[in-house]
Design a protein around this motif. Structure first.
Motif, short mmCIF file in Angstrom:
data_model
loop_
_atom_site.label_atom_id
_atom_site.label_comp_id
_atom_site.label_asym_id
_atom_site.label_seq_id
_atom_site.Cartn_x
_atom_site.Cartn_y
_atom_site.Cartn_z
N ASN A 50 18.42 -23.34 8.33
CA ASN A 50 17.87 -23.28 6.98
C ASN A 50 16.74 -24.29 6.79
OD1 ASN A 50 19.63 -21.25 6.24
ND2 ASN A 50 21.15 -22.63 5.38
N THR A 51 16.89 -25.47 7.37
CA THR A 51 15.85 -26.49 7.28
C THR A 51 14.57 -26.01 7.96
OG1 THR A 51 17.48 -28.28 7.24
CG2 THR A 51 15.23 -28.88 7.82
N LYS A 52 14.72 -25.42 9.14
CA LYS A 52 13.56 -24.89 9.86
C LYS A 52 12.88 -23.77 9.08
CE LYS A 52 15.06 -26.22 14.50
NZ LYS A 52 15.42 -25.79 15.87
N LEU A 53 13.70 -22.91 8.47
CA LEU A 53 13.15 -21.81 7.68
C LEU A 53 12.35 -22.34 6.49
CD1 LEU A 53 12.84 -18.85 6.90
CD2 LEU A 53 15.12 -18.94 5.85
N LEU A 54 12.85 -23.38 5.84
CA LEU A 54 12.14 -23.97 4.70
C LEU A 54 10.79 -24.55 5.12
CD1 LEU A 54 15.07 -25.76 2.82
CD2 LEU A 54 13.80 -23.74 2.06
N ARG A 55 10.75 -25.16 6.31
CA ARG A 55 9.48 -25.72 6.81
C ARG A 55 8.47 -24.60 7.10
NH1 ARG A 55 11.88 -29.37 5.10
NH2 ARG A 55 12.35 -31.40 6.03
N ILE A 56 8.95 -23.51 7.69
CA ILE A 56 8.07 -22.38 7.99
C ILE A 56 7.57 -21.74 6.70
CG2 ILE A 56 7.95 -20.09 9.05
CD1 ILE A 56 10.07 -21.13 11.09
N ARG A 57 8.49 -21.60 5.73
CA ARG A 57 8.09 -21.03 4.43
C ARG A 57 7.00 -21.88 3.78
NH1 ARG A 57 13.72 -19.52 1.30
NH2 ARG A 57 14.21 -17.56 2.38
N ALA A 58 7.16 -23.19 3.82
CA ALA A 58 6.18 -24.09 3.20
C ALA A 58 4.80 -23.91 3.84
CB ALA A 58 6.65 -25.53 3.33
N PHE A 59 4.79 -23.80 5.15
CA PHE A 59 3.53 -23.61 5.87
C PHE A 59 2.87 -22.29 5.49
CE2 PHE A 59 1.72 -21.56 9.78
CZ PHE A 59 0.50 -22.25 9.77
N LEU A 60 3.66 -21.23 5.47
CA LEU A 60 3.11 -19.91 5.15
C LEU A 60 2.72 -19.79 3.68
CD1 LEU A 60 5.41 -17.72 7.42
CD2 LEU A 60 3.01 -18.31 7.79
N ASN A 61 3.43 -20.51 2.80
CA ASN A 61 3.02 -20.57 1.40
C ASN A 61 1.64 -21.20 1.27
OD1 ASN A 61 5.16 -19.31 0.10
ND2 ASN A 61 6.34 -21.20 -0.09
N TYR A 62 1.41 -22.22 2.09
CA TYR A 62 0.11 -22.88 2.09
C TYR A 62 -0.98 -21.92 2.57
CZ TYR A 62 -3.61 -26.18 3.33
OH TYR A 62 -4.81 -26.83 3.43
N MET A 63 -0.63 -21.10 3.55
CA MET A 63 -1.58 -20.11 4.04
C MET A 63 -1.92 -19.09 2.94
SD MET A 63 -2.51 -20.71 7.22
CE MET A 63 -2.70 -22.36 6.52
N VAL A 64 -0.94 -18.76 2.10
CA VAL A 64 -1.19 -17.86 0.97
C VAL A 64 -2.12 -18.54 -0.04
CG1 VAL A 64 -0.15 -16.65 -1.00
CG2 VAL A 64 1.01 -16.63 1.22
N GLU A 65 -1.85 -19.82 -0.33
CA GLU A 65 -2.69 -20.58 -1.26
C GLU A 65 -4.14 -20.64 -0.78
OE1 GLU A 65 -1.01 -24.44 -1.78
OE2 GLU A 65 0.93 -23.67 -2.46
N CYS A 66 -4.30 -20.76 0.54
CA CYS A 66 -5.65 -20.84 1.13
C CYS A 66 -6.28 -19.46 1.31
CB CYS A 66 -5.59 -21.56 2.48
SG CYS A 66 -5.08 -23.29 2.35
N GLU A 67 -5.53 -18.42 0.92
CA GLU A 67 -6.00 -17.04 1.02
C GLU A 67 -6.26 -16.61 2.46
OE1 GLU A 67 -9.32 -16.55 -1.62
OE2 GLU A 67 -8.07 -16.76 -3.42
N VAL A 68 -5.52 -17.23 3.39
CA VAL A 68 -5.59 -16.82 4.79
C VAL A 68 -4.73 -15.57 4.98
CG1 VAL A 68 -5.01 -17.48 7.16
CG2 VAL A 68 -6.02 -19.17 5.60
N ILE A 69 -3.57 -15.53 4.28
CA ILE A 69 -2.70 -14.35 4.30
C ILE A 69 -2.39 -13.96 2.86
CG2 ILE A 69 -1.68 -14.89 6.55
CD1 ILE A 69 0.74 -16.04 5.12
N LYS A 70 -1.97 -12.72 2.65
CA LYS A 70 -1.69 -12.25 1.29
C LYS A 70 -0.26 -12.54 0.87
CE LYS A 70 -5.14 -8.55 1.10
NZ LYS A 70 -5.37 -7.10 0.89
#
Length: 303
Positions: free
Chosen positions: A72-92
């Protein structure tokens, strides 16, 4: 965007947002392994990460022995990274959002009174025989955590100016990055006062920091972890981890067992959300029931 650059950009963003050094290290270690996994599997762009990549990585971690809490801790770290990618409009969209957290049957171990006595007596004997500062320091680290429940980062950053001997309190910078003052008992005041006197005799001009390493310099988190690793080897306790956090849990456990209100425990533990405190209280509910069955005043009354 190349994944390796996206990863570095994310870490820089965390640093810019004043994320703690400990959390940065956690991101580097846990998220870094996911990035390595992706690159090894020819996923070189952040846009190419899918639900399957995240899930497969976590499944591999599970097969290697990671428990639900770690997954769960690893999943939260990955989610945070991918959320940042959404904020940067790299992914939708964040593909990791579709992955549910694993059910974690949390059991938090705490030290028994006998185990605490063994550890403290171990350092007392060394201190008395060798007049060793380091034995006294390690003894006082245990006493201070047991008496306050403060975290390991707070221990190494504790300064003498933070200790108010007159008003019996200490000031610390917690997870929320704000200064908080918590009460300490008269017993801990006496222990800290005696330790300070010893430090002055040992060092002459004492450091600003309460706990120091060789050269009278501030301790690091790694140095603190090595202390508990050494103590663990000496004690050889079964099925319990000797760590600063276990002492913090023990502090919380004793408060709950004493009948202290959840609100008071929250203030002393400095949990930002009382639901965290309630989880601890609920966890030890069976033990409270056992204690009630054993010591309830009705036991000795004919009613």
């Amino acid at each position: 965007m190349l994944l390796k650059f996206a990863y570095q950009d994310f870490l820089e963003d965390r640093k810019f947002k004043n994320t703690t050094k400990t959390n940065i290290k956690n991101y580097e270690m846990l998220l870094g392994k996911f990035v390595d996994y992706c690159i090894e599997n020819e996923v070189v762009n952040a846009e190419d990460i899918t639900f399957s990549h995240v899930r497969q990585h976590l499944m591999i971690c599970q097969e290697k022995g990671d428990k639900a809490g770690t997954i769960n801790t690893k999943l939260l770290r990955i989610r945070a990274f991918l959320n940042y990618m959404v904020e940067c409009e790299v992914i939708k969209n964040n593909p990791a959002k579709k992955i549910k957290m694993q059910k974690d049957d949390v059991k938090i171990d705490v030290f028994t009174d006998d185990q605490i006595r063994q550890m403290l007596n171990f350092y007392r004997r060394i201190k008395q025989k060798e007049k060793s500062y380091f034995a006294y320091r390690d003894y006082m680290i245990i006493v201070t955590i047991l008496g306050t429940g403060i975290r390991r980062g707070e221990i190494i950053n504790l300064q003498w100016s933070d200790v108010d001997f007159v008003n019996q309190s200490i000031s610390i910078f917690g997870k929320s990055r704000r200064k908080e003052t918590i009460p300490i008992t008269e017993k801990l005041v006496k222990e800290l006062s005696g330790y300070q006197t010893f430090c002055k005799q040992n060092w002459g001009d004492i450091s600003d920091f309460v706990f120091v390493k060789r050269g009278n310099t501030q301790m690091t988190e790694n140095a603190l972890m090595l202390i508990f690793k050494y103590l663990s080897q000496k004690m050889n306790f079964k099925d319990i981890r000797v760590s600063a956090h276990t002492f913090r849990h023990t502090f919380c456990h004793r408060l709950a067992m004493s009948g202290m209100s959840a609100f008071a425990i929250q203030k002393l533990m400095r949990h930002q959300n009382i639901t965290v405190t309630m989880r601890y209280v609920a966890m030890w509910g069976n033990e409270l029931r056992e204690q009630n069955d054993k010591f309830n005043p009705l036991n000795n009354l004919e009613v």
